[in-house]
Design an enzyme around this catalytic site. Structure first.
Site, PDB file in Angstrom:
ATOM      1  N   ALA A 274      40.498  31.132  39.823  1.00  5.14           N
ATOM      2  CA  ALA A 274      40.522  32.488  39.261  1.00  5.14           C
ATOM      3  C   ALA A 274      41.209  32.528  37.907  1.00  5.14           C
ATOM      4  O   ALA A 274      41.760  33.548  37.508  1.00  5.14           O
ATOM      5  CB  ALA A 274      41.196  33.477  40.220  1.00  5.14           C
ATOM      6  N   LYS A 275      41.157  31.397  37.183  1.00  5.97           N
ATOM      7  CA  LYS A 275      41.646  31.362  35.812  1.00  5.97           C
ATOM      8  C   LYS A 275      40.525  31.725  34.835  1.00  5.97           C
ATOM      9  O   LYS A 275      40.784  32.034  33.679  1.00  5.97           O
ATOM     10  CB  LYS A 275      42.225  29.983  35.496  1.00  5.97           C
ATOM     11  CG  LYS A 275      43.471  29.663  36.319  1.00  5.97           C
ATOM     12  CD  LYS A 275      43.921  28.225  36.135  1.00  5.97           C
ATOM     13  CE  LYS A 275      45.102  27.909  37.054  1.00  5.97           C
ATOM     14  NZ  LYS A 275      45.491  26.482  36.997  1.00  5.97           N
ATOM     15  N   ALA A 276      39.292  31.652  35.322  1.00  2.05           N
ATOM     16  CA  ALA A 276      38.117  32.179  34.622  1.00  2.05           C
ATOM     17  C   ALA A 276      37.325  32.970  35.656  1.00  2.05           C
ATOM     18  O   ALA A 276      37.209  32.546  36.814  1.00  2.05           O
ATOM     19  CB  ALA A 276      37.270  31.064  34.036  1.00  2.05           C
TER      20      ALA A 276
END
Length: 306
Positions: A274-276
């Protein structure tokens, strides 16, 4: 869709060449074209804050004016830099230089007080000037404040630097915050430690996170230009996990994915953390930043002005 063969024409613009790349396939040329298109879209999107990370020897490698131009043109809204790139930016701001010289023996360079970064040399005299000037700046800042975040320190330094080509000075004057989570791991960090031995002056890395998280939460969308890997890449990615990840990003790195390092990881891997965001617009290009990014940015400028 078939692969179109690249055609080189006399006097063609860089954007024309990248357009040829775009229809040539999904190898390196196609990825460069995709990164160019994404960068153009990020700059054009008025609702997107663009973060840029600077890892590796980009400033000594000749990228200083490009970073400064992006700041002045409003094409980047926040920078995450290594301590080394900040050090080398200020070294030039204080009158020092970087020199090209290939093939010298490293022990000979050592005896002459010269440090080598691949084919780039820096003299100890240049660092002596840096150490003298940065200590004067620390004196001025600490006389007004004795507890600052890294970002606040770099902002105050930027205001005191008189060099139109300095990205630290330009960032301060254009309200582009600069973060440097690994600042202590640099010559500037060493000077900070020496200065702190006989001065009541604290630089607080945790304090940066309050300001950085406020920027992330207040952004409608966040895009990222990730130049090089390592700590600066991860800090940029991780700062956005609190809001579900980046909406758009390009990455240029020489690192490979096989070893499992973050520096070599394709950006798609960031979706699993969930960093992108799922559905985000991403492009990873393996190659030398100092070659590829100037081409991408020049083509993007053509697109913006066309």
């Amino acid at each position: 869709m078939k692969v179109n063969q690249i055609k080189i024409e006399k006097n063609m613009k860089i954007s024309d060449l990248i357009s040829q790349f775009d229809s040539s396939g999904v190898l390196g040329a196609g990825r460069v074209a995709r990164a160019t298109n994404i960068l153009t879209e990020m700059i054009q999107d008025e609702n997107m804050n663009v973060f840029m990370s600077l890892g590796g020897p980009l400033i000594p490698g000749g990228m200083r004016n490009i970073v400064t131009k992006m700041i002045k043109e409003g094409h980047v809204d926040l920078i995450v830099s290594s301590g080394a790139n900040i050090t080398h930016d200020l070294l030039e701001a204080f009158g020092g230089s970087h020199y090209r010289h290939e093939g010298r023996d490293d022990e000979e360079l050592n005896s002459e007080g010269i440090g080598r970064i691949a084919d780039i040399n820096v003299g100890s005299d240049d660092f002596t000037v840096f150490e003298t000037e940065i200590t004067k700046i620390f004196e001025k800042i600490s006389s007004q404040k004795n507890h600052v975040s890294i970002q606040e320190l770099l902002y105050e330094i930027g205001l005191l630097v008189e060099d139109e080509s300095s990205f630290i000075a330009s960032a301060a004057r254009n309200n582009v915050p600069v973060f440097a989570p690994g600042l202590i791991d640099s010559m500037m960090g060493l000077q900070l430690w020496i200065f702190s031995q006989d001065h009541d002056f604290t630089v607080d890395a945790v304090k940066d996170m309050h300001y950085l998280s406020d920027i992330v939460f207040s952004s409608d969308k966040v895009g990222a230009i990730l130049l090089g890997g390592g700590l600066t890449k991860h800090y940029t990615l991780a700062s956005n996990v609190i809001k579900g990840g980046l909406d758009s990003a390009i990455q240029i790195t020489m690192d490979r994915p096989e070893a499992g390092s973050l520096g070599g990881a394709p950006l798609e891997e960031a979706k699993s953390w969930a960093k992108a965001r799922c559905g985000s617009n991403l492009a990873s290009v393996v190659g030398d930043v100092t070659v590829i990014f100037p081409l991408i940015y020049a083509a993007a400028l053509d697109n913006l002005n066309g």
